[in-house]
Each structure stands twice: as C-alpha cells, then as structure tokens.
Design a protein around this motif. Sequence first.
Motif, PDB file in Angstrom:
ATOM      1  N   ARG A 127      39.672  45.735  66.563  1.00 58.70           N
ATOM      2  CA  ARG A 127      38.559  46.003  65.644  1.00 58.70           C
ATOM      3  C   ARG A 127      38.831  45.652  64.190  1.00 58.70           C
ATOM      4  NH1 ARG A 127      37.246  51.959  68.282  1.00 58.70           N
ATOM      5  NH2 ARG A 127      36.792  51.172  70.377  1.00 58.70           N
ATOM      6  N   VAL A 161      40.284  47.227  74.650  1.00 63.39           N
ATOM      7  CA  VAL A 161      41.433  47.959  74.129  1.00 63.39           C
ATOM      8  C   VAL A 161      42.633  47.803  75.049  1.00 63.39           C
ATOM      9  CG1 VAL A 161      42.285  50.290  73.666  1.00 63.39           C
ATOM     10  CG2 VAL A 161      40.024  49.609  72.853  1.00 63.39           C
ATOM     11  N   ALA A 219      42.977  49.345  70.088  1.00 61.38           N
ATOM     12  CA  ALA A 219      41.724  49.480  69.337  1.00 61.38           C
ATOM     13  C   ALA A 219      41.884  48.956  67.914  1.00 61.38           C
ATOM     14  CB  ALA A 219      41.283  50.940  69.325  1.00 61.38           C
TER      15      ALA A 219
END
Length: 455
Positions: free
Chosen positions: A105, A245, A101
């Motif tokens: 991101r 992810v 993640a």
Amino acid sequence: MATRDATRSPFDRLRRFRGALSEFPPLLWAFTYFFCLLTGYYVLRPVRDALGASSDIEAVFPRGMIEWAAARGVALGELTLQLLFTGTFISMLLLQPVYGALVSRFPRRVFLPVVYLFFIACLLGFYLAFDSAIPGRGAVFFIWVAVFNLFAVTVFWSFMSDIFSNHEAKRLYGYIAAGGTVGGFVGPLLTRQLVNELGVANLLLVSAGLLTLCVVCILRLGPWARRRELERGIRGGEQAIGGEVLAGLKRVWREPLLRALALLMLFGVGVGTLIYNEQARIARTFFADAEARTAYYAGIDLAINTLTIVVQLFVTRALLTRYGVAPLLLIPAGAILIGFAALTASPLPMLVAVVQVVLRAGEFSLAKPARETIYTRVDRESRYKAKAAIDTVVYRGGDLIFVWLHKFLAAFGSNVVFGFGVLVAAGLGAGAWWVVREQARLGSASDPATRPLAT
C-alpha cells in the motif's frame, strides 16, 4: 582471473574499491548503510544471546508466567530457548501480513524509513525497560532482536536490488557485504569495551543512533533507485507494489526457484539452530553473570566477523565474478557437513566453537551474497514480498522446528545431536544444488533484474 584476484595485495584491492566508488557513487552510501545496520545489530546480539543463556528466569520471563509455570510444576529455565524461539516464530507469523500490507500500500520512500523509525522507537522503549530492570524484559527483547534482524536486513537487500543490476551486483555486492562485516566486527568490539562501563541499557542507545544513520543513507540512496527504475522502464518504483498481502508466501509456493531458496533457508537454519543451542548450554555452564556471557558471545562474534571479512576480501568477489553463485552456495554446505561429522565423532566445546565460527562466516561471506545476487534477477514483488516471506516466516519456522528437535535429541547426548545435524547438513547441500540448477534456468536477458520468474 580467480588466481590473479587471490594474489592481489591489499593495496591493489583498496585501489580497486576506490575505483568502484568513483564508477558507482551509490556504493559509498550502500556500504555505509550496511555498516551502520550491522554495527547496530551486533551491539545488540551479544545482549540477546546472553539473555537466552541466562539462568535468571526473572530477567527473561514475566512474573505472572513464572508463577503460572511453577504452579504446574514446569521448570521454565529448562525451556528458555524453546519458548523464546516459539515466541519469535509466532511474532513473525503475525508481522508478515503487516509487512505485506505496508509493501502493498505504500511506496518505497515511505515504508523503508518507517520500518527503521519503528525499530528506533522500540530501542528507546527497551532502554527504559532495561534501565528500570523490568521483569520479563529479556523475552520481549530476545524476540524483538530476532524480528529486527530479519526484517531490517531483508529490507536492505531488497532495496539494493532496486539500485544495482545483476552485473553490478556481482561486482559490488562483495564490497557491500564487507561493509556489513566490518560493522559486524565493530559492533561486538564496542559491546565488549563498553558493557562494563556503560551497562547493558546504554548499549541500546548506541544502536539507536546507528539506525538513525541508516535512515539518512536510505534517503540519500532514493534518487539512484528512482533512476534505475526509469532505466529499466519501470515507473512504479516510488509507487506501491500492490497485490495481495500474502502474495509473498503464495509466490514461494508457486515458483520453483523460490521454493528452492526456501528449502535452502530451512536447512541452513537447521544446522545453525542445532549448534546454537549447544553453545548456549556451554555458556550457561561456564559463565554465571550476564556481563561475562555477553563478553563471551561478543568474542565469538569477533572471530566470526574476522574470518568473514578475510574471505570477502580475498575470495568472494573472485569466485562470484568468475564462476557465479554455485561455489558460494556449495562450498559452505560442504564445510558444514564435514564440521558436523567431526562433532559427531568428538563433540568437544572448543570444536563446537570452531564449527560455529566456520558455519556463520561461510553464511555471511559466501552464501548470503550469492543468494542476494539471485534476487537481482527477479521482479519487485518477488524481491520485496517473497524474499521477506523466506527470510522471516521460513527462517523462524525453521528455528521453531529445530529448537524443539534439539530439546528431544539432547536427551540422548551431543553425539546424537550432531549426528542428526549431519543429515540436516546433507539436506542443505541438496537445497544448494537445487538453487544452483533453478537459477541457471532463468537464463540471461538484456535487463535480468526485471525478468519475472518462470512459472
């Protein structure tokens, strides 16, 4: 070329290194970064290994866990490494999606410093735990060091593949790896010299200071990484990679080269875990207190890193530039096979130590630079996500499998343990051959670092 390289004097090699520093300015920061990272890790490693071999279960496990096991007739002291490796694997499984993640991101300029700042904060917390002698500190610290080692080193090499091309990696990765090896030599030396004077808790502060220097190096290397992305025609170096992810694990399952690298990692971990457990049994038998065990493990680390730096200075670059990754993967696999065959015939404590030194030195000086060179030829998602999955989940999954296998095999004696290790070493050789074959299929391109894996 290989022959000429092997006969060069140390002064010739120093001049060549200085020339490389002038030609490639980021090399100095990369060298310093890896030196500080491995020095910080090797300050911690003897502490971790001494806890894993400790007979004081109250220093390792929480009191509640000890009482729970005692009420059920379970001797925790006989399962220390098995439980610690199991906890490490579970931690890796839980943290892999978190890492995925973070990579998906956030841009590199954000998640790289954040990873290291998190580790520094953890070390400050462990300092308080060790200074106060909190029960159960050993298990948490053992698991944390394993997580720290894999994630921090994985992030380092992924970052290097953003900065250097495949051609540059063949020329420079030997120097960068040597920086880590020097750190691997200095770290246990610091531990041996300081542990009796400062105590274990203060060693953690030394490591935290070194990781702070790593953050400085990351910030200084950032402009070169951005420049290389622009040269490759990639504008997303400072943007989030995006994607799922769990994309790293999916890529490993889908891509033949990544599957081969995962298998190579699994069997490499297997041989290492088998001999590591035998070494822990010896340390538990011959060294009664934590300081003595810490000094013992530091001495083995010194021997490993001394051999590693000799090989890196006189062999690694010559083989890699002349013959590619094949000999760097196949030679250690062959040496490990011979070593385990010798241990099967005569499992003497001194021979166990010698094979351990050869095994880990071969991994650090030959196999590791070869694998990292391969990652310069794949896309960013493979470098940051799939590589992290292999270096963390696959690595610690192998630990989990083989630490419990060792517990079963040890009941039949050391000969059986090392006899089984011969089979695992043969699997390591097969995995190395598969990687050599698959990476050769990538072929060459004008900019191999941006070429995606074939599906």
